[in-house]
Write an enzyme that holds these catalytic residues in place. Structure first.
Site, short mmCIF file in Angstrom:
data_model
loop_
_atom_site.label_atom_id
_atom_site.label_comp_id
_atom_site.label_asym_id
_atom_site.label_seq_id
_atom_site.Cartn_x
_atom_site.Cartn_y
_atom_site.Cartn_z
CB VAL A 42 -0.99 0.03 1.19
CG1 VAL A 42 -2.09 -1.00 1.01
CG2 VAL A 42 -0.27 -0.14 2.52
CE1 TYR A 133 2.03 3.92 15.11
CE2 TYR A 133 1.50 5.18 17.08
CZ TYR A 133 1.19 4.19 16.18
OH TYR A 133 0.03 3.47 16.32
#
Length: 236
Positions: A42, A133
Site C-alpha cells: 500500500v 509515529y
C-alpha cells in the site's frame, strides 16, 4: 474483517503477506462470511489503485474503505530520528491511506455514498517520546477531517478511530522481542488504563469501526474517536 462479514458485508482483504491474508479469510469464512484476498504494497500508488479496481471487478461497488495499517519500526526521539525511518513510517502510516482514498473516492462519488474509517492512535493527542509515529497519526487525523468536509456533498462519510493500549500481538510481541518481560509489560500497560485497569482488544476497535460504517452512524462524519478506556481523557 470478521465483524463486518458477520453483519453481511462481502470483504476484500488486503495485505502484503499472502499467508496472513489467507488466514484472515479462513476466519471470516468460519463465521459464515464471504470475501476474497488481494496481496499488495500500500505504499505504492499503482497497487492502491489496483485495490479499488479489483473490488469493482469482483463486487461492483466500494461501500466501505477501512484503512488499518501502521508501523513504528525504528522510531526515535527528535534528536535521533533518521530520514529513512521518518520517510518509511510516513509512507506506511499516511501516504498509503492517501493513495487508497484517492482511488476509492471517485467510485464513492459516483455512487453518491460511501464510508471511510481510518485507524489512527491516541499517540496523536497524548504525550509520546517517539516522534514519527505520533506525527504521522496526528497528520492522519487532519487528513481525515479533510476527507469528511470534502466528501459530505457526495454523501461520503469519513471518521478516524484512535485506539489506546491494546492487548494484541503487534502491541505486545515487539516489546517482548526487544527484551521486555511479557507479564510485567502487560501489568504495566493494564495499570495505565482507567476503565477497569485492563487493556482493550482488537474486537473493541473492530466494533467501533463497524458502528462508524453502519446506518446507525449516518449523521457522524469528521470524528476522531478514542477507543482507549479513558486514557486520553486524563490528558490536559
Amino acid at each position: 474483517a470478521i465483524r463486518f462479514a458477520e453483519e453481511g458485508a462481502t470483504v476484500l482483504l488486503v495485505d502484503r503477506d499472502l499467508k496472513s491474508v489467507e488466514e484472515t479469510l479462513s476466519l471470516v469464512e468460519a463465521r459464515g462470511g464471504r470475501g476474497s484476498c488481494f496481496v499488495t504494497d500500500v505504499t505504492r500508488e499503482a497497487q492502491c489503485k489496483a485495490i479499488t479496481a479489483t473490488c469493482l471487478e469482483r463486487y461492483d461497488r466500494v461501500d466501505v474503505l477501512h484503512n488499518n495499517v501502521g508501523i513504528g519500526t525504528g522510531d526515535r526521539g527528535p534528536t535521533h530520528i533518521t530520514e529513512d525511518v521518518w520517510d518509511h513510517i510516513f509512507a506506511t502510516n499516511l501516504k498509503s491511506i492517501m493513495f487508497t482514498c484517492k482511488h476509492a473516492l471517485p467510485v464513492m462519488r459516483e455512487q453518491q455514498g460511501g464510508c471511510i474509517v481510518n485507524i489512527s492512535s491516541i499517540a496523536a493527542i497524548c504525550e509520546m517520546g517517539l516522534v514519527s509515529y505520533k506525527a504521522s497519526k496526528a497528520a492522519l487525523n487532519a487528513y481525515t477531517h479533510s476527507l469528511a468536509t470534502g466528501g459530505a456533498k457526495y454523501g461520503i462519510r469519513a471518521n478516524v478511530i484512535m485506539p489506546g493500549l491494546m492487548n494484541t500481538p503487534m502491541a505486545i510481541e515487539g516489546y517482548v522481542a526487544a527484551g521486555h518481560d511479557r507479564a510485567a509489560l502487560i501489568e504495566r500497560r493494564n495499570a495505565s488504563v482507567p476503565l477497569g485497569g485492563q487493556m482493550g482488544t482488537a474486537w473493541d476497535v473492530a466494533n467501533a469501526a463497524l458502528f462508524l460504517a453502519s446506518e446507525e452512524a449516518k449523521f457522524i462524519t469528521g470524528v476522531c474517536l478514542p477507543v482507549d478506556g479513558g486514557q486520553s481523557a486524563l490528558i490536559g
